[in-house]
Design a protein around this motif. Structure first.
Motif, mmCIF file in Angstrom:
data_model
loop_
_atom_site.group_PDB
_atom_site.id
_atom_site.type_symbol
_atom_site.label_atom_id
_atom_site.label_comp_id
_atom_site.label_asym_id
_atom_site.label_seq_id
_atom_site.Cartn_x
_atom_site.Cartn_y
_atom_site.Cartn_z
ATOM 1 N N ALA A 89 46.301 9.575 6.140
ATOM 2 C CA ALA A 89 47.048 10.508 6.986
ATOM 3 C C ALA A 89 48.519 10.121 7.028
ATOM 4 C CB ALA A 89 46.474 10.512 8.400
ATOM 5 N N SER A 90 49.346 11.097 7.305
ATOM 6 C CA SER A 90 50.790 10.868 7.341
ATOM 7 C C SER A 90 51.256 10.223 8.650
ATOM 8 C CB SER A 90 51.528 12.187 7.109
ATOM 9 O OG SER A 90 51.104 13.150 8.053
ATOM 10 N N SER A 91 50.384 10.179 9.650
ATOM 11 C CA SER A 91 50.724 9.525 10.921
ATOM 12 C C SER A 91 49.439 8.990 11.538
ATOM 13 C CB SER A 91 51.417 10.515 11.864
ATOM 14 O OG SER A 91 50.555 11.586 12.168
ATOM 15 N N LYS A 92 49.543 8.412 12.710
ATOM 16 C CA LYS A 92 48.372 7.836 13.382
ATOM 17 C C LYS A 92 47.311 8.911 13.604
ATOM 18 C CE LYS A 92 48.332 6.867 17.864
ATOM 19 N NZ LYS A 92 48.548 6.254 19.173
ATOM 20 N N ILE A 93 46.042 8.539 13.348
ATOM 21 C CA ILE A 93 44.924 9.452 13.602
ATOM 22 C C ILE A 93 43.900 8.762 14.493
ATOM 23 C CG2 ILE A 93 45.130 10.915 11.559
ATOM 24 C CD1 ILE A 93 43.067 9.163 10.144
ATOM 25 N N SER A 94 43.221 9.557 15.303
ATOM 26 C CA SER A 94 42.124 9.074 16.140
ATOM 27 C C SER A 94 40.820 9.444 15.451
ATOM 28 C CB SER A 94 42.187 9.721 17.525
ATOM 29 O OG SER A 94 43.370 9.330 18.179
ATOM 30 N N ILE A 95 39.903 8.488 15.378
ATOM 31 C CA ILE A 95 38.647 8.665 14.649
ATOM 32 C C ILE A 95 37.494 8.818 15.642
ATOM 33 C CG2 ILE A 95 37.125 7.712 12.874
ATOM 34 C CD1 ILE A 95 40.026 8.167 11.948
ATOM 35 N N SER A 96 36.634 9.796 15.349
ATOM 36 C CA SER A 96 35.395 9.976 16.116
ATOM 37 C C SER A 96 34.283 10.303 15.125
ATOM 38 C CB SER A 96 35.552 11.094 17.156
ATOM 39 O OG SER A 96 35.810 12.322 16.515
ATOM 40 N N THR A 97 33.056 10.273 15.601
ATOM 41 C CA THR A 97 31.926 10.571 14.726
ATOM 42 C C THR A 97 30.842 11.316 15.489
ATOM 43 O OG1 THR A 97 30.260 9.655 13.214
ATOM 44 C CG2 THR A 97 30.858 8.294 15.099
ATOM 45 N N ASN A 98 30.157 12.184 14.769
ATOM 46 C CA ASN A 98 29.022 12.936 15.303
ATOM 47 C C ASN A 98 27.947 13.038 14.236
ATOM 48 O OD1 ASN A 98 31.574 14.274 16.718
ATOM 49 N ND2 ASN A 98 29.818 14.499 18.065
ATOM 50 N N ALA A 99 26.701 13.171 14.673
ATOM 51 C CA ALA A 99 25.609 13.500 13.760
ATOM 52 C C ALA A 99 25.523 15.013 13.693
ATOM 53 C CB ALA A 99 24.298 12.920 14.273
ATOM 54 N N PHE A 100 24.966 15.516 12.607
ATOM 55 C CA PHE A 100 24.748 16.943 12.477
ATOM 56 C C PHE A 100 23.377 17.142 11.848
ATOM 57 C CE2 PHE A 100 24.735 20.909 10.149
ATOM 58 C CZ PHE A 100 25.104 21.780 11.149
ATOM 59 N N TYR A 101 22.631 18.072 12.381
ATOM 60 C CA TYR A 101 21.317 18.388 11.810
ATOM 61 C C TYR A 101 20.940 19.810 12.183
ATOM 62 C CZ TYR A 101 19.893 17.332 16.594
ATOM 63 O OH TYR A 101 19.790 17.315 17.961
ATOM 64 N N GLU A 102 20.022 20.324 11.419
ATOM 65 C CA GLU A 102 19.408 21.617 11.740
ATOM 66 C C GLU A 102 17.964 21.335 12.125
ATOM 67 O OE1 GLU A 102 19.969 24.330 8.497
ATOM 68 O OE2 GLU A 102 22.129 23.974 8.444
ATOM 69 N N THR A 103 17.489 22.019 13.120
ATOM 70 C CA THR A 103 16.124 21.802 13.614
ATOM 71 C C THR A 103 15.108 21.949 12.490
ATOM 72 O OG1 THR A 103 16.834 22.618 15.762
ATOM 73 C CG2 THR A 103 14.473 22.495 15.391
ATOM 74 N N ALA A 104 15.353 22.849 11.555
ATOM 75 C CA ALA A 104 14.428 23.063 10.435
ATOM 76 C C ALA A 104 14.282 21.807 9.575
ATOM 77 C CB ALA A 104 14.911 24.229 9.576
ATOM 78 N N ASN A 105 15.310 20.933 9.567
ATOM 79 C CA ASN A 105 15.256 19.698 8.778
ATOM 80 C C ASN A 105 14.691 18.519 9.563
ATOM 81 O OD1 ASN A 105 16.361 20.960 6.534
ATOM 82 N ND2 ASN A 105 18.456 20.468 7.133
ATOM 83 N N ASP A 106 14.240 18.774 10.787
ATOM 84 C CA ASP A 106 13.640 17.739 11.623
ATOM 85 C C ASP A 106 12.544 18.377 12.494
ATOM 86 O OD1 ASP A 106 13.095 15.375 12.987
ATOM 87 O OD2 ASP A 106 14.787 15.602 14.358
ATOM 88 N N PRO A 107 11.529 18.935 11.850
ATOM 89 C CA PRO A 107 10.528 19.698 12.609
ATOM 90 C C PRO A 107 9.746 18.872 13.632
ATOM 91 C CG PRO A 107 9.811 19.379 10.339
ATOM 92 C CD PRO A 107 11.218 18.871 10.426
ATOM 93 N N GLN A 108 9.602 17.566 13.433
ATOM 94 C CA GLN A 108 8.839 16.754 14.379
ATOM 95 C C GLN A 108 9.740 15.946 15.314
ATOM 96 O OE1 GLN A 108 6.008 15.282 11.239
ATOM 97 N NE2 GLN A 108 4.561 15.716 12.901
ATOM 98 N N GLU A 109 10.989 16.327 15.364
ATOM 99 C CA GLU A 109 11.964 15.776 16.315
ATOM 100 C C GLU A 109 12.109 14.255 16.260
ATOM 101 O OE1 GLU A 109 11.501 17.429 20.220
ATOM 102 O OE2 GLU A 109 11.342 19.465 19.428
ATOM 103 N N LEU A 110 12.259 13.723 15.054
ATOM 104 C CA LEU A 110 12.550 12.297 14.922
ATOM 105 C C LEU A 110 13.905 11.959 15.539
ATOM 106 C CD1 LEU A 110 11.292 11.482 11.316
ATOM 107 C CD2 LEU A 110 10.253 10.823 13.486
ATOM 108 N N ARG A 111 14.760 12.964 15.692
ATOM 109 C CA ARG A 111 16.099 12.766 16.264
ATOM 110 C C ARG A 111 16.061 12.154 17.663
ATOM 111 N NH1 ARG A 111 14.944 18.139 15.667
ATOM 112 N NH2 ARG A 111 14.786 19.397 17.555
ATOM 113 N N SER A 112 14.951 12.348 18.368
ATOM 114 C CA SER A 112 14.854 11.761 19.710
ATOM 115 C C SER A 112 14.344 10.316 19.655
ATOM 116 C CB SER A 112 13.950 12.609 20.605
ATOM 117 O OG SER A 112 12.649 12.675 20.062
#
Length: 194
Positions: A89-112
């Motif tokens: 980046a050309s100047s200071k940046i703040s970094i964050s992170t998130n997970a992303f999923y679609e329910t269809a790709n986790d039908p048995q809710e391993l995400r919990s």
């Protein structure tokens, strides 16, 4: 007639003096210019280092990495995934992170059931391996669901700076009903100019 000549001579002299003064005045005029003004928009470019031990060679920069494949997950399972981010980046940046999923790709809710703990890493010898004493402070620990909805704030980076992270995945408990389940999640790292 003499008077007329004298007036003519004085008038001519005044005209000549006025012209000389005008030319002299014009000889001292000047201009200052600002030429070719250029404007460029900054960027918040964040990239990964593909090889963890190769360093900051531009051929090692990637916008995307293939995700890890974790198998044989059961109660008490844990495994690390190592990442290095670099700011272009050309100047200071703040970094964050998130997970992303679609329910269809986790039908048995391993995400919990699956947790992620993000830990700062200081790869002092740059070998791409977490050696003794290289683990830093814990940023936080959340389920994949919370990682998606709340995310993590990781801090700031300046141009050319690297942020090294350990993503420690675990499954403290998993129900017997989820045997054979599988899921696919994406992890996104965001940068915002600050």
């Amino acid at each position: 007639m003499k008077k007329k000549k004298l007036l003519y001579l004085i008038g001519s002299s005044l005209i000549v003096i006025s012209l000389i003064a005008g030319i002299t005045y014009a000889a001292f005029s000047d201009k200052a210019k600002v030429l070719g003004s250029s404007f460029s928009v900054g960027s918040a470019n964040l990239m990964f280092l593909e090889s963890l031990s190769m360093g900051t060679d531009p051929s090692n920069y990637k916008d995307e990495l293939p995700g890890p494949t974790f198998t044989n997950i059961g109660p008490g399972w844990t495994q690390d995934y190592l990442l290095k981010l670099i700011s272009m980046a050309s100047s200071k940046i703040s970094i964050s992170t998130n997970a992303f999923y679609e329910t269809a790709n986790d039908p048995q809710e391993l995400r919990s059931d699956i947790q992620v703990e993000i830990i700062k890493w200081y790869d002092t010898n740059q070998n791409g391996i977490v050696d003794a004493g290289e683990e830093g402070p814990v940023v936080g620990k959340k389920s994949i669901i919370k990682w998606k909805t709340e995310g993590f704030t990781l801090g700031d980076l300046y141009y050319g700076q690297v942020m090294e992270l350990i993503l420690r995945f675990s499954a403290p408990t998993i129900s017997e009903l989820k045997q054979g389940a599988s899921a696919v999640f994406d992890f996104e790292f965001n940068s915002i100019q600050s």
